[in-house]
Design a protein around this motif. Structure first.
Motif, PDB file in Angstrom:
ATOM      1  N   PHE A 158      62.087  50.428  28.027  1.00 31.57           N
ATOM      2  CA  PHE A 158      60.601  50.526  28.142  1.00 31.57           C
ATOM      3  C   PHE A 158      61.089  50.931  29.628  1.00 31.57           C
ATOM      4  N   GLY A 159      59.951  51.858  30.410  1.00 33.61           N
ATOM      5  CA  GLY A 159      59.198  51.369  31.761  1.00 33.61           C
ATOM      6  C   GLY A 159      59.058  52.353  32.174  1.00 33.61           C
ATOM      7  N   CYS A 160      58.199  52.982  33.465  1.00 37.80           N
ATOM      8  CA  CYS A 160      57.870  53.573  33.827  1.00 37.80           C
ATOM      9  C   CYS A 160      58.147  54.097  36.120  1.00 37.80           C
ATOM     10  N   ALA A 161      59.456  54.295  36.532  1.00 34.08           N
ATOM     11  CA  ALA A 161      60.465  54.014  36.895  1.00 34.08           C
ATOM     12  C   ALA A 161      60.420  55.537  37.210  1.00 34.08           C
ATOM     13  N   GLY A 162      60.672  56.036  36.743  1.00 36.80           N
ATOM     14  CA  GLY A 162      60.936  57.655  35.934  1.00 36.80           C
ATOM     15  C   GLY A 162      62.678  57.201  36.808  1.00 36.80           C
ATOM     16  N   ASP A 163      62.725  58.557  37.610  1.00 37.04           N
ATOM     17  CA  ASP A 163      64.844  58.199  38.267  1.00 37.04           C
ATOM     18  C   ASP A 163      65.325  57.404  39.442  1.00 37.04           C
ATOM     19  N   ALA A 164      63.813  56.628  39.567  1.00 36.28           N
ATOM     20  CA  ALA A 164      64.078  55.496  40.857  1.00 36.28           C
ATOM     21  C   ALA A 164      65.894  54.936  40.747  1.00 36.28           C
ATOM     22  N   ARG A 165      66.250  54.640  41.479  1.00 31.72           N
ATOM     23  CA  ARG A 165      67.546  54.531  41.990  1.00 31.72           C
ATOM     24  C   ARG A 165      67.073  52.462  42.347  1.00 31.72           C
ATOM     25  N   LEU A 166      67.539  51.799  40.930  1.00 32.00           N
ATOM     26  CA  LEU A 166      67.342  50.510  41.696  1.00 32.00           C
ATOM     27  C   LEU A 166      68.772  49.369  42.009  1.00 32.00           C
ATOM     28  N   ALA A 167      68.787  49.719  42.861  1.00 30.87           N
ATOM     29  CA  ALA A 167      70.166  48.596  43.732  1.00 30.87           C
ATOM     30  C   ALA A 167      69.834  46.932  43.382  1.00 30.87           C
ATOM     31  N   THR A 168      70.020  46.454  42.171  1.00 27.11           N
ATOM     32  CA  THR A 168      69.966  45.359  41.380  1.00 27.11           C
ATOM     33  C   THR A 168      70.850  44.650  41.744  1.00 27.11           C
ATOM     34  N   ALA A 169      71.243  43.268  41.610  1.00 25.45           N
ATOM     35  CA  ALA A 169      71.994  42.106  41.763  1.00 25.45           C
ATOM     36  C   ALA A 169      71.448  40.773  40.895  1.00 25.45           C
ATOM     37  N   THR A 170      73.052  39.577  40.789  1.00 28.33           N
ATOM     38  CA  THR A 170      72.178  38.976  39.978  1.00 28.33           C
ATOM     39  C   THR A 170      72.139  37.687  40.595  1.00 28.33           C
ATOM     40  N   LEU A 222      57.660  56.224  31.033  1.00 29.74           N
ATOM     41  CA  LEU A 222      55.901  55.893  30.524  1.00 29.74           C
ATOM     42  C   LEU A 222      54.948  55.774  31.602  1.00 29.74           C
ATOM     43  N   SER A 223      54.190  56.275  31.195  1.00 29.03           N
ATOM     44  CA  SER A 223      52.969  56.292  32.367  1.00 29.03           C
ATOM     45  C   SER A 223      52.949  54.508  32.930  1.00 29.03           C
ATOM     46  N   GLU A 224      52.168  54.612  34.162  1.00 24.86           N
ATOM     47  CA  GLU A 224      52.105  52.952  34.107  1.00 24.86           C
ATOM     48  C   GLU A 224      50.922  52.227  33.809  1.00 24.86           C
ATOM     49  N   ALA A 225      50.101  53.004  32.825  1.00 27.55           N
ATOM     50  CA  ALA A 225      49.135  52.615  31.746  1.00 27.55           C
ATOM     51  C   ALA A 225      49.825  52.139  30.978  1.00 27.55           C
ATOM     52  N   ASP A 226      50.288  53.016  30.072  1.00 33.21           N
ATOM     53  CA  ASP A 226      50.610  52.467  29.018  1.00 33.21           C
ATOM     54  C   ASP A 226      52.031  51.767  29.305  1.00 33.21           C
ATOM     55  N   TYR A 227      52.830  51.480  30.013  1.00 36.20           N
ATOM     56  CA  TYR A 227      53.615  50.960  30.112  1.00 36.20           C
ATOM     57  C   TYR A 227      53.402  49.670  30.606  1.00 36.20           C
TER      58      TYR A 227
END
Length: 282
Positions: A158-170, A222-227
């Motif tokens: 679940f989230g509210c990021a849409g199709d955002a690209r997340l450049a994560t690292a450990t 989800l919407s930000e409020a619902d998330y």
């Protein structure tokens, strides 16, 4: 002498471990709130000193004789600015020659509300006159992989990021980068935008969990409020749930993406792929 604040925390502990690969233990100071939590580091010969962001009187003694200091940002959102100010003041008083600070990816232009306290801290560091280097860390992969078991159980991320690209690292990736900067010369004045090499969407994250686990997992936007309401429902405190919701909305505006590969350049290897992080959790 190199000191690391928050050295008993998840990131700080990894930084100290990374430093130990090239720096003699007696030249490392683990500055911690609870010295008992750093017993393993003390056993390795690291100097463990009491340092509490909320008790400025502890900080000067903790930084005595320190040349380089890594200020790991406080985990107390909303209280960070005054806590960081206390650390910076103590570092200046003790003549620290280089201050490294773990800020937020593209903090100066970030749409995330989390950026505000980082921007305030960066400004105060500049005002202090201490030679400094900014480590603007992106999102930790662990922010997402800690929810892998729940995603498999419920069949959904679940989230509210849409199709955002997340450049994560450990955290390990970011820790190695911090250790590299602390043990390198001519770092004052540099700003590093640190993020993972291979960005992903939350839909791709859900698919990666499916592939690794053999269980069907989908992404539900989800919407930000619902998330935020969902996070509160599962026990996340309201104010922090709001921050997480805002962060995902900020990610949808590009706030957690960077493709400069500065992190992998610093650590001399590719950053850890989210698929590998998922497999490690499983």
């Amino acid at each position: 002498m190199i000191a690391v604040t928050g050295a008993s925390g998840q990131l700080g502990h990894l930084v100290v471990e990374a430093l130990l690969k090239t720096v003699p233990a007696e030249q490392i100071v683990a500055a911690v709130r609870n010295e008992a939590k750093a017993a393993d580091l003390k056993a390795k010969g690291v100097q463990v000193r009491h340092a509490d962001y909320t008790q400025p009187e502890t900080l000067k003694a903790a930084f005595a004789g320190v040349d380089k200091l890594l200020l790991i940002s406080s985990d107390q959102v909303g209280q960070r600015a005054p806590q960081h100010k206390a650390v910076i003041d103590a570092a200046k008083a003790e003549g620290v020659s280089l201050l490294a600070y773990t800020s937020l990816l593209h903090a100066d232009v970030s749409p995330l509300v989390l950026a505000e306290e980082h921007v305030t801290t960066e400004a105060y560091i500049a005002e202090s006159g201490i030679p400094a280097v900014l480590l603007r860390n992106g999102w930790y992969s662990e922010n997402y992989t800690m929810g892998v078991a729940g995603a498999i159980e419920h069949g959904a991320v679940f989230g509210c990021a849409g199709d955002a690209r997340l450049a994560t690292a450990t955290r390990q990736d970011y820790a190695e980068a911090a250790a590299k900067v602390l043990t390198s010369e001519n770092q004052a004045g540099k700003v590093y935008e640190l993020a993972g090499d291979n960005a992903f969407t939350l839909s791709e994250f859900a698919q990666a969990i499916s592939d690794a686990s053999g269980k069907t997992v989908e992404y539900r936007n989800l919407s930000e409020a619902d998330y935020v309401a969902l996070l509160e429902q599962v026990g996340v405190p309201g104010p922090f749930a709001a921050v997480l919701g805002n962060s995902e909305t900020g990610a949808a505006k590009g706030g957690l993406f960077d493709d400069s590969h500065q992190l992998s350049a610093l650590i001399g290897r590719p950053t850890t792929a989210i698929t590998d992080s998922i497999k490690a959790v499983l």
